[in-house]
Write an enzyme that holds these catalytic residues in place. Structure first.
Site, PDB file in Angstrom:
ATOM      1  CG  ASP A  25     -32.090   1.917  20.742  1.00 36.60           C
ATOM      2  OD1 ASP A  25     -32.145   0.809  20.193  1.00 36.60           O
ATOM      3  OD2 ASP A  25     -32.708   2.225  21.779  1.00 36.60           O
TER       4      ASP A  25
HETATM    5  N1  NAP Z   1     -28.981   9.311  27.601  1.00 36.53           N
HETATM    6  C1  NAP Z   1     -30.157   9.883  27.803  1.00 36.53           C
HETATM    7  O1  NAP Z   1     -30.232  10.984  28.315  1.00 36.53           O
HETATM    8  C2  NAP Z   1     -31.410   9.191  27.391  1.00 36.53           C
HETATM    9  C3  NAP Z   1     -32.613   9.761  27.758  1.00 36.53           C
HETATM   10  C4  NAP Z   1     -33.794   9.154  27.368  1.00 36.53           C
HETATM   11  C5  NAP Z   1     -33.761   8.003  26.599  1.00 36.53           C
HETATM   12  N2  NAP Z   1     -32.586   7.444  26.226  1.00 36.53           N
HETATM   13  C6  NAP Z   1     -32.592   6.267  25.353  1.00 36.53           C
HETATM   14  O2  NAP Z   1     -31.647   5.339  25.739  1.00 36.53           O
HETATM   15  C7  NAP Z   1     -31.093   4.718  24.578  1.00 36.53           C
HETATM   16  C8  NAP Z   1     -29.616   4.909  24.630  1.00 36.53           C
HETATM   17  O3  NAP Z   1     -28.992   4.215  23.565  1.00 36.53           O
HETATM   18  P1  NAP Z   1     -27.764   3.285  23.827  1.00 36.53           P
HETATM   19  O4  NAP Z   1     -27.309   2.841  22.489  1.00 36.53           O
HETATM   20  O5  NAP Z   1     -26.790   3.913  24.739  1.00 36.53           O
HETATM   21  O6  NAP Z   1     -28.372   2.080  24.645  1.00 36.53           O
HETATM   22  P2  NAP Z   1     -29.432   0.978  24.139  1.00 36.53           P
HETATM   23  O7  NAP Z   1     -29.904   1.268  22.784  1.00 36.53           O
HETATM   24  O8  NAP Z   1     -30.425   0.847  25.236  1.00 36.53           O
HETATM   25  O9  NAP Z   1     -28.586  -0.314  23.995  1.00 36.53           O
HETATM   26  C9  NAP Z   1     -27.813  -0.774  25.051  1.00 36.53           C
HETATM   27  C10 NAP Z   1     -27.272  -2.099  24.643  1.00 36.53           C
HETATM   28  O10 NAP Z   1     -26.298  -2.487  25.584  1.00 36.53           O
HETATM   29  C11 NAP Z   1     -26.328  -3.901  25.688  1.00 36.53           C
HETATM   30  N3  NAP Z   1     -25.893  -4.270  27.030  1.00 36.53           N
HETATM   31  C12 NAP Z   1     -26.601  -4.203  28.165  1.00 36.53           C
HETATM   32  N4  NAP Z   1     -25.848  -4.619  29.202  1.00 36.53           N
HETATM   33  C13 NAP Z   1     -24.655  -4.986  28.702  1.00 36.53           C
HETATM   34  C14 NAP Z   1     -23.466  -5.515  29.275  1.00 36.53           C
HETATM   35  N5  NAP Z   1     -23.356  -5.752  30.590  1.00 36.53           N
HETATM   36  N6  NAP Z   1     -22.415  -5.756  28.456  1.00 36.53           N
HETATM   37  C15 NAP Z   1     -22.514  -5.517  27.131  1.00 36.53           C
HETATM   38  N7  NAP Z   1     -23.620  -5.037  26.549  1.00 36.53           N
HETATM   39  C16 NAP Z   1     -24.680  -4.764  27.325  1.00 36.53           C
HETATM   40  C17 NAP Z   1     -27.735  -4.334  25.371  1.00 36.53           C
HETATM   41  O11 NAP Z   1     -27.719  -5.446  24.486  1.00 36.53           O
HETATM   42  P3  NAP Z   1     -27.647  -6.934  25.073  1.00 36.53           P
HETATM   43  O12 NAP Z   1     -28.789  -7.089  25.957  1.00 36.53           O
HETATM   44  O13 NAP Z   1     -27.682  -7.785  23.840  1.00 36.53           O
HETATM   45  O14 NAP Z   1     -26.336  -7.014  25.761  1.00 36.53           O
HETATM   46  C18 NAP Z   1     -28.345  -3.165  24.635  1.00 36.53           C
HETATM   47  O15 NAP Z   1     -28.668  -3.468  23.296  1.00 36.53           O
HETATM   48  C19 NAP Z   1     -31.685   5.385  23.376  1.00 36.53           C
HETATM   49  O16 NAP Z   1     -32.755   4.635  22.875  1.00 36.53           O
HETATM   50  C20 NAP Z   1     -32.204   6.657  23.937  1.00 36.53           C
HETATM   51  O17 NAP Z   1     -33.297   7.150  23.230  1.00 36.53           O
HETATM   52  C21 NAP Z   1     -31.399   8.026  26.638  1.00 36.53           C
END
Ligand code: NAP
Ligand code: NAP
Lengths: 467, 137, 137, 467
Positions: free
Chosen positions: D394
């Protein structure tokens, strides 16, 4: 008014003062902040007037009107270039007011609930005496600072033999007087204390050079803040404690920033004697250096800048003296109309008070997003075609980086020497405040523009119009 | 019962009553002391400690607020702190407040004038400066 | 003087003494009230206003302190605030303090255990994280 | 101990807590800050123990030992990748402890000087009841958050009909119970209050998606801070007021930062239901998009990066899941040894808690000056040869800038699409937390690396060693 309600209103006033300073974190919020400050002061005064025991509203109103009128007239009339001395002058009044309040308290302690005449609580008496001393030193000290900044007395540090010994002796006598006052509660000691500290204020500040005055004013400001805290403890008034702490921190931090930007210790500023020989001399090439400098005319400067891709303007104390900011702005407008990218670079201690140059440029309607702090722009000089230094000197002196023996060694500077061409607009070859020769004048890529800053800018404007 | 006896008895009774009253008074004063102490304790320590608490927190606030002032506005900052340091006008008002006109009242009056110069002067100069920092088109 | 008269006089005297004592007591209680009030006023308003003052200043401090935390350390920040929010252990200690073992003491004991898990856990986890942020050569 | 001395020590403890948070403004001062925090807590506990009326030191010591031992063991054993759920778990304990303290206070108000059983001051009773409610909601809410983050229950938001109505009804009943409690002082209402708020905590948090849990935990943290302030007012203890305000601000600001970085309103997070379909699905190319993507092997990636001048690594939640940070570091070491300039770019909400990625990278001994915040590095992507996105999705999705209909529209992103080549390491084509397809996957300059983050990194490391 119940004591709870008034405490609440005082709290609201304190919050207003915090918001007033908070607003200054950005130009867009600053005016709103200032309104907060006024509201806070109105709240503070109004709440106090509603206290029991305050009845002579006529007298009070008269005092407010007189003072308010004087303050308003001065504030509206003053030239922006005279800001440093204005702040010093205003500041002396705070000191004097503090002395008056302390004397009034001493002669009528019951109004403040700290005892009766001749039997004032010792802790309150100590706070009161310290408040008096700080106030008196602030008063005469700020008067000296004002006189030096206004040019009424020479900005040169007045050093004489045994001055530190004398000051130490006076300082010791202040302590003795304090002890005597607390043990005997005899008013005579308070009056002597006032006299001694008034004298001390003079003597402490006289040996300090003119350009160090902003540090001194800030320092005195800080002290008077802490003194207000002390009074707050005596009267158990949180408004005074909070405001005092705000003012105290502000003064201390500004002093620190200035000392840091000059790479001098606070102690060395206070001990005085700096810049004894170097205060900007009269106009004319009176440098005692025989080397040749390249000097140019307004036409040369206009030609160089018009053909440059980027120009950075470095203003300094000389621009303030010559009140050249408006003409400078005209010049920059013409350059910008020709497609030249023009920015301003401000050193933290350019001019004679913190933020001095920013205010002058703002007065000349220079948008604040064209004005950059030293840290933001220093790395850009290398890719700048022409640097136009107007009335600045020390803040560009590379000796601060290269010559460990120079008095300004270690001071962070605007690294204008990296630019392709440097234009130096000043009246002659005399040194800046720190009294050191500027190597830059003799470099190949430097062109000196001798003359008054304003007149030279006018010449450049004319030349630009005809180019 | 002889009249003397009666007199003695009456005196005794009166004395007893007086002793009782004394005791009550001392109890009441003790109660008052305790009440004061309780208030002191309740307010997290004596007024001095309270003041210290406020001071320390205010120093933290001052530290952060001032460091967050943009360097471009350091001149207005000096003007504004100058104005608000005139808050000691609060003390001057108390001095000048009483109806009679003695030394303290005169001192208070002078202090009011001086502080007012500062307050109006400081805020207006600051406002003038800040006005210049308006976003230019 | 008849014995009855004497008795009346004595009773009268005793009553007067009692009235005096009542008055003294009421005076004393008034004094106590005044003393409490005076303390309240001295401390710049009632305990509530004092608490409010401290709260408002602390909010300012918290605001600035937290905004100044570098984003890289937001995880340790969560751990540390977790640990220090266990300061309510102060209340738990008071509850568990008395010698007897009633409901309150048991609740206090449980709260102590829970808070202690948090305090030790929070600070140690934070320390572990921060240890990793040591400057690498 | 005199009440003055203990007030002074409490004040010192408050200052220690402030310094603890202040230390976190930079990694170099942070450890010292943590020490301050510990000292402050020791002071707070020690001072309370010295209060009159506290005698059963044995019991207290036992409690501290048991709790301390459990806490220490957990803290030392926990894996850094399990941080989000650990914070949630710890947090639930604070809530439960607050409930216990409130109950103890209610049954023994005289120990706190707020009245006697059945006749507690109303103001104190209100504060007490609110404290209980906040504590109970924090407890069950954090338990749910823990379970979701730990994967014990599905991270999917659990939405059911009438949930908002039910919650509103429960909320109203809390108010009614509060009024009844204050008027009758009957303990039964307190117990019912506890039960209702425990239930409310469950119901409020269940509908919120797994990745919103950090916001929820911060929010609960903030509430419990303000509740501590309330207790501070009841007990007239400034330590509790100050600490409560610190914790309250911290939680509120962190929630704000996260919401801002996700471009979602706080309200929408709390109402729940977001990300209902999108939680990272199982491995494998299960995207419902028929377009072709270019996919590559570890060898390809190794080749591309080895021949690049500059590489930026963008870690995300997937790196945490796969615990790939150590292998990643090995990979980067090899690249750096080959003269490639490697930096890390961290999005404010990468991973599942603020600063999550920073801690994991620090764990793998990545120096913090190679790690950049979004604002610092975003403009550098254009001049970057290869961006290596590992388990993030994302936070790189350009739909946030281009597609007003996307749920993440307006969220600030790492603009990796500006780089020459983008490598995407993830297990399949499934979406990220927000459940939106990432346009980037289909671009010409994108190469997908399908596989577990750790395994793929190992492959790349092997390839680099043999190149
Ligand atoms: N950090 C915070 O404080 C916080 C707080 C609230 C909300 N959030 C939300 O969390 C999200 C964070 O974004 P992000 O880009 O870090 O994560 P993300 O958008 O959730 O994407 C994580 C990606 O990692 C891949 N993945 C999962 N396990 C894996 C593995 N073992 N090996 C390789 N790839 C793997 C997944 O794709 P596959 O399944 O295809 O592998 C997934 O698309 C945002 O939407 C944000 O709004 C974060
Ligand atoms: N800003 C503060 O808060 C602050 C506080 C404490 C100390 N200081 C000190 O003040 C100094 C500030 O540096 P600066 O570079 O701004 O000033 P500077 O080093 O004092 O140099 C000012 C230059 O302006 C020239 N000048 C004077 N009047 C002029 C006129 N009418 N037209 C054209 N030029 C004129 C003078 O040279 P000519 O005589 O040859 O014309 C002089 O060399 C530093 O040494 C700093 O440490 C500043």
């Amino acid at each position: 008014m119940s004591s709870d309600l008034s405490a609440l209103l005082y709290l609201a006033a304190s919050v207003c003062f915090i918001m007033a300073l908070r607003g200054l974190s950005h130009p867009t919020t600053s005016r709103q902040g200032n309104i907060f400050g006024m509201v806070g002061m109105a709240l503070a005064i109004g709440t106090t007037l509603a206290a029991p025991g305050i009845v002579s509203f006529g007298t009070i109103l008269l005092g407010l009107l007189i003072g308010g009128a004087i303050g308003t007239v001065i504030a509206l009339r003053i030239q922006m270039t005279a800001l440093p001395q204005l702040v010093a002058a205003f500041h002396s009044l705070v000191g004097l007011a503090a002395v008056c309040v302390a004397l009034a308290t001493f002669y009528k302690p019951e109004a403040y609930g700290i005892g009766i005449v001749g039997d004032i609580q010792v802790s309150s008496l100590i706070e009161l005496a310290i408040g008096t001393a700080v106030g008196a030193i602030t008063f005469t000290g700020s008067v000296v600072a004002f006189a030096k900044l206004q040019g009424l007395v020479s900005g040169r540090p007045l050093v004489f033999k045994f001055q530190h010994t004398l000051n130490a002796a006076l300082g010791a006598s202040v302590v003795v007087l304090l002890v005597l006052l607390c043990t005997t509660q005899d008013p005579i000691y308070l009056w002597v204390l006032v006299a001694v500290t008034l004298l001390l204020g003079f003597l402490l500040i006289l040996p300090i050079g003119g350009a160090d005055m902003p540090v001194v004013v800030s320092m005195l400001n800080s002290y008077s803040g802490w003194a207000a805290c002390g009074i707050g403890f005596t009267l158990q008034n949180n408004l005074l404690i909070i405001t005092g702490a705000l003012v105290g921190s502000s003064g201390a931090i500004l002093s620190y920033i200035m000392c840091k930007a000059m790479n001098r210790s606070f102690i060395s500023v206070i001990l005085g004697g700096f810049g004894a020989e170097g205060e900007a001399g009269p106009a004319g090439a009176d440098g005692d250096d025989d080397r040749m400098v390249k000097s140019g005319s307004g036409d040369d400067a206009a030609f160089l800048m018009k053909n440059a891709g980027s120009v950075v303007i470095v203003p300094g104390y000389g621009m303030a003296v010559a009140q050249a900011q408006h003409t400078l702005r005209e010049m920059v407008d013409l350059l910008k109309a020709d497609g030249v990218k023009v920015r301003y670079a401000i050193h933290p201690v350019a001019g004679r008070m913190p933020g001095h140059m920013n205010v002058l440029l703002a007065e000349a309607s220079v948008p604040y997003d064209e004005v950059f702090e030293m840290d933001e722009i220093n790395r850009d000089f290398k890719s700048t075609d022409v640097v136009f230094v107007i009335g600045a000197n020390d803040i560009t002196n590379p000796a601060a980086k290269t010559d460990p023996k120079s008095p300004i060694y270690g001071m962070p500077i605007l690294e204008v020497d990296g630019a392709q061409t440097v234009l130096f607009l000043k009246r002659g070859m005399s040194a800046g405040y720190a009294g050191v020769q500027n190597e830059l004048f003799f470099r190949d890529n430097t062109m000196m523009l001798f003359g008054d800053a304003k007149q030279m800018c006018e010449k450049i404007v004319k030349a630009l119009e005809h180019l | 019962m002889s009249s003397e006896e009666f007199i003695n008895k009456a005196t005794e009774a009166a004395n007893a009553a007086r002793a009782l009253s004394d005791e009550v008074a001392s109890l009441a004063s003790e109660a008052s002391r305790l009440a004061v102490e309780a208030t002191g304790q309740a307010a997290s320590g004596s007024p001095f400690i309270m003041g210290l608490t406020v001071l320390i927190l205010a120093v933290f606030v001052g530290y952060y607020v001032v460091w967050n002032v943009t360097p471009a506005l350091h001149s207005p900052l000096m003007a504004v702190t100058n104005a608000i340091s005139s808050v000691i006008i609060v003390g001057a008002l108390v001095a000048a407040g009483p109806a009679d006109l003695g030394f303290s009242e005169i001192m208070g009056f002078i202090a009011i004038v001086l502080a007012a110069v500062n307050i109006f002067g400081g805020f207006i100069v600051a406002q003038r400066m800040l006005q210049m920092f308006k976003k230019k088109q």
